[in-house]
Design an enzyme around this catalytic site. Sequence first.
Site, PDB file in Angstrom:
ATOM      1  N   ASP A  74      -6.255   4.688  -5.793  1.00  0.00           N
ATOM      2  CA  ASP A  74      -6.888   5.421  -4.699  1.00  0.00           C
ATOM      3  C   ASP A  74      -7.140   6.875  -5.095  1.00  0.00           C
ATOM      4  O   ASP A  74      -6.558   7.391  -6.059  1.00  0.00           O
ATOM      5  CB  ASP A  74      -5.953   5.356  -3.473  1.00  0.00           C
ATOM      6  CG  ASP A  74      -6.704   5.404  -2.153  1.00  0.00           C
ATOM      7  OD1 ASP A  74      -7.851   5.878  -2.136  1.00  0.00           O
ATOM      8  OD2 ASP A  74      -6.123   4.976  -1.145  1.00  0.00           O
TER       9      ASP A  74
ATOM     10  N   ASP B  57       0.844  -1.209   0.000  1.00  0.00           N
ATOM     11  CA  ASP B  57       0.000   0.000   0.000  1.00  0.00           C
ATOM     12  C   ASP B  57       0.875   1.253   0.000  1.00  0.00           C
ATOM     13  O   ASP B  57       2.078   1.213  -0.301  1.00  0.00           O
ATOM     14  CB  ASP B  57      -0.966  -0.065   1.187  1.00  0.00           C
ATOM     15  CG  ASP B  57      -2.278   0.654   0.924  1.00  0.00           C
ATOM     16  OD1 ASP B  57      -2.301   1.891   1.056  1.00  0.00           O
ATOM     17  OD2 ASP B  57      -3.277  -0.009   0.569  1.00  0.00           O
TER      18      ASP B  57
ATOM     19  N   ASP C 150     -12.911   2.128   4.550  1.00  0.00           N
ATOM     20  CA  ASP C 150     -11.732   2.005   5.403  1.00  0.00           C
ATOM     21  C   ASP C 150     -12.098   1.407   6.754  1.00  0.00           C
ATOM     22  O   ASP C 150     -11.217   1.062   7.534  1.00  0.00           O
ATOM     23  CB  ASP C 150     -11.089   3.385   5.618  1.00  0.00           C
ATOM     24  CG  ASP C 150     -10.139   3.739   4.478  1.00  0.00           C
ATOM     25  OD1 ASP C 150      -9.791   2.847   3.693  1.00  0.00           O
ATOM     26  OD2 ASP C 150      -9.748   4.918   4.385  1.00  0.00           O
TER      27      ASP C 150
HETATM   28  C1  GLA Z   1      -6.951   5.407   1.737  1.00  0.00           C
HETATM   29  C2  GLA Z   1      -7.353   3.984   1.496  1.00  0.00           C
HETATM   30  C3  GLA Z   1      -6.626   3.064   2.447  1.00  0.00           C
HETATM   31  C4  GLA Z   1      -5.139   3.249   2.256  1.00  0.00           C
HETATM   32  C5  GLA Z   1      -4.760   4.700   2.456  1.00  0.00           C
HETATM   33  C6  GLA Z   1      -3.310   4.940   2.120  1.00  0.00           C
HETATM   34  O1  GLA Z   1      -7.428   5.867   2.952  1.00  0.00           O
HETATM   35  O2  GLA Z   1      -8.736   3.832   1.609  1.00  0.00           O
HETATM   36  O3  GLA Z   1      -6.995   1.741   2.217  1.00  0.00           O
HETATM   37  O4  GLA Z   1      -4.770   2.807   0.975  1.00  0.00           O
HETATM   38  O5  GLA Z   1      -5.548   5.552   1.646  1.00  0.00           O
HETATM   39  O6  GLA Z   1      -2.949   6.248   2.238  1.00  0.00           O
END
Ligand code: GLA
Length: 746
Positions: free
Chosen positions: A481, A369, A551
Site C-alpha cells: 500500500d 490488512d 477503496d
Molecule cells: C488503504 C487501502 C485499504 C486499506 C487501508 C489500511 O486505504 O486502500 O484497502 O488497506 O489503506 O490502512
Amino acid sequence: MGIIFAENQGNKLFKLDTPNTSYIIGVVCEEGFLGHVYYGKKVSDMQGAEHLTRMYDHPFTPDTNARDRLSFMDCFPTEYSSHGVGDYRESSIRVKTKQGQEAVLLTYVSHEIYKGKKGLEGLPATFGSEDEVTTLEITCEDKAIGLKAVLSYSVFEDTDAIARNIKLINTGEDKLIVHKVMSACLDMDNQDYEMITLHGSWARERHMQRKAIGYGKSSVSSVRGETGHQDQPFMAILEKTTTQTSGDAYGIHLAYSGNFRMMAEVNQFDMLRVMCGIEPENFSWVLESGEYFQAPEALLVYSSEGLGGMSRSYHELYRKHLIRSPYKDKKRPILINNWEGTYFDFDETKLYNIAKEAAALGVEMLVMDDGWFGNRFDDNRALGDWVVNEDKLKGGLKSLVDKVNALGMDFGIWFEPEMVSPDSDLYRAHPDWAIAIPGRVPGLARNQYVLDVSRKEVRDYILDMMFQVLHSANIKYVKWDMNRPLSDVGSAVLNSERQGELSHRYVLGMYEMQERLLQEFPDLLLENCSGGGARFDPGMLYYSPQIWTSDDTDAIERLQIQEGTALIYPLSTMGAHVSVCPNHTVGRNTPFDTRGYVALAGTFGYELDMTKLSDEDKQMVKKQTQMYHQFNDIVREGDYYRIASYGENHLYDCFQVVSKDKKKSLVFFVQVLNEANKKSRILKLQGLCPSSTYAVKELTMEGDLSEPIVKDTGKVFGGELLMNAGLGFERMWGDYRAKIVYLEEN
Ligand code: GLA
C-alpha cells in the site's frame, strides 16, 4: 510485419507494422530532421509517403523549402520536438548547458533494427521474444551541446501496440542538466479530434471524460510523486464519430508510477501534438559527461475499430507483454481481506474465526490488512515498525498462519513500506529518513510521512524487516500500500543541484524494492494499492498482476470505476471485492447478489467479517465462489466489449467478455434504476461468431445449495442475430439489480 527501412533519393523511411497498424517515420531533408509521416490503419506500401510531411507546403514561407525559416519548424510534423529553435509548440526536451542556454535540436545520425526488445534499466517495460517484437533505435544528436538521444520503437507481432522510449547521453565534456524529457511525441493533422482522459478522487477513480480538444494546450498531470487518484497517465484521441465499435482511436499510456504529464495541443495550422512523459515541473537531472538518462516507456495503440478495439489491444499488450508475475495466466485465489470487516480492531481469534467461516464457504486466502505490527492500533502511529505485535496476535504470526493453513487456506499480509509515522521507533531513530525540506515542517497526510526510498540504506532497512516477517511464516500474498502522496520534496542526502532528481529517484527506489521483494519471493502474489487505486498504472503492473482498484466497494460506484479502468486495463488486473451494506463509503444498500456479480468482473474476493453474514448471504458466498471457479477463465483471458455505460445513460450498465475461441461469453448487466411501465431492453452484443448459435443461460444465486448456479433459459440464438439485432433483458423488480447471462455455443 516488423520494421521496414527504405532509402530513396536521400530520404530514409521506416515503416513499423503491427497486425493492423502502420507507423511511418522519415528522415526527409538533408539536415536530418526526424519527421513523423503517418500513424494509423495498416498500409502495405510506403512509396512516396514522405509527401505527408508537407516539406514544401509551409504557410508564410514565400519560397519553397525554406527550412531556415521559423515557419518550417513550427509546422513540421516531428518525431520528437525541439526546444527554442523555432517550433513554438510544446517541446519534448529541455536541457541546460554550462552556459545556461536550454535550446535542443536533434538530428538523425544512425539507426539499428533488431529482433526482440531490450529492458529499461531500473524501469518497468514491455517485453517479448525475438519472434514477438522488433525494435528500431534511431540515434540523433545535437552537436552544439554534446547530446545524443536514442529514440527507441518496438512493435509487437501479435498486438497492435508500439512501445517508445528515449535515452539521453551526454557526449560532451561539460555537465548538462535535463529539465524536461518526454517519452513520446506524436504529431498528426487535427481531424476535429476529441480526447478521453480518466479523472477522479479517492474512492472515485478513473471516471471517463470525453471532450473536444480545441486550440491551445490541454493536459492532465500528477505532481504528487505517484500517479494519483486524480488523473491517469493516459489519453485517447478520437474522431467525433468514434464509438465503441467504429472510428479511429489512438491511445497513449505512460508506463510510469510517478509525476507525469499527458498533453494535447492544436496549433495555428490545425496540427495536433500529443505528448507524454515525466512531469517537467520540479524535475531536473544532472548528466555528467558520459552519463545517460533513461526516460520511461510510452505505449501507443491505434484502432480503426473504435474504443473497443483500442481497449482490447491494451488488454492483450498488458497480459502478454507487461505483467510478469507467475500468476498472470492463473486463476487468483479468492481472498477475504479483513479491512472493512474489522479495521484495526482484531486479534488472532477474530481473524481465525473469519478465516474458518470463509474457508467453509469456498474462500481460499485470508489477507490480514493494516494493524498487525508495532504499536499500530489506529492510523496515528507505527508505520515503519514492521514487527508483529504479539499482544494482538498472541502466539505470533506463524501460529496464526499455520492455523489458517490448516483450514486449507493461504495467508496474505499488508505492508505500507514507503511510509513512516512520526510516532514510530523508526522515525525516532532516523528522522532524516523522511522526505522533508530543512527549516520547514513537512505536511502530514493520514498522520504519516514518506520515507526517502531513493536512499539505499532506507530501502535495505525496510526490506530487511519485511523479509524477516515474510520468512517467518507461510505467506503467499502481499498487499503493498501507499497511503499518501509526496510533499515537501527534499532529501537529506542529495546535493543542491540534484534535489530536482528526488521524485524520479523515489520512483526508481520503489521499483527496486518491489523487484527485490519478488526476487526474494518469486512465487509471491503481489497486489499493489494506494489508498485504493491511486497507483493503478502500467508501471506497477510490471511488478504485480493485480492492483486494488478503489477503496469504494459499493457495487454501483464500482460500475464507473471499473468501466474507466477496463478502458485500458485487463479485468484480470482489477481487485474487486464484495463488502457489506450499508456500504462504508456511500451508505448505499445493494443486493448481495449484485455485489457478487460486479466483483466477479475482477480478481474477486471479500472485504467483510464473514462471521456476521446472514445464512442467506453465506449461501450466496458459496454460489459466488463456485461461479468464480467456473467462469473466471473467461473473465481473465477473454476479450472485453463494452455494450452500454451507466456513466453515460445513468440507468444501466452492460459489458461482455468473450472467450478467445468465441464459444463462450458472459454478459454482465446491471439495472441501476428501474423505470415504470417500460419494455425490456434489447442490447446488441459484440464479439461473437456470426455463424454460430448460442444457448442462452443465466447465472443465478437463488435457492438453496441444491439449486444449480447456471439456469438454462431454453433460448437459442444465432451470433449474427445477437450482434445485429440484440438480446432482450427483461426489467427486474427494484433498483440495483444485476445478472450475468452466459452464452454457450451450441
Ligand atoms: C488503504 C487501502 C485499504 C486499506 C487501508 C489500511 O486505504 O486502500 O484497502 O488497506 O489503506 O490502512
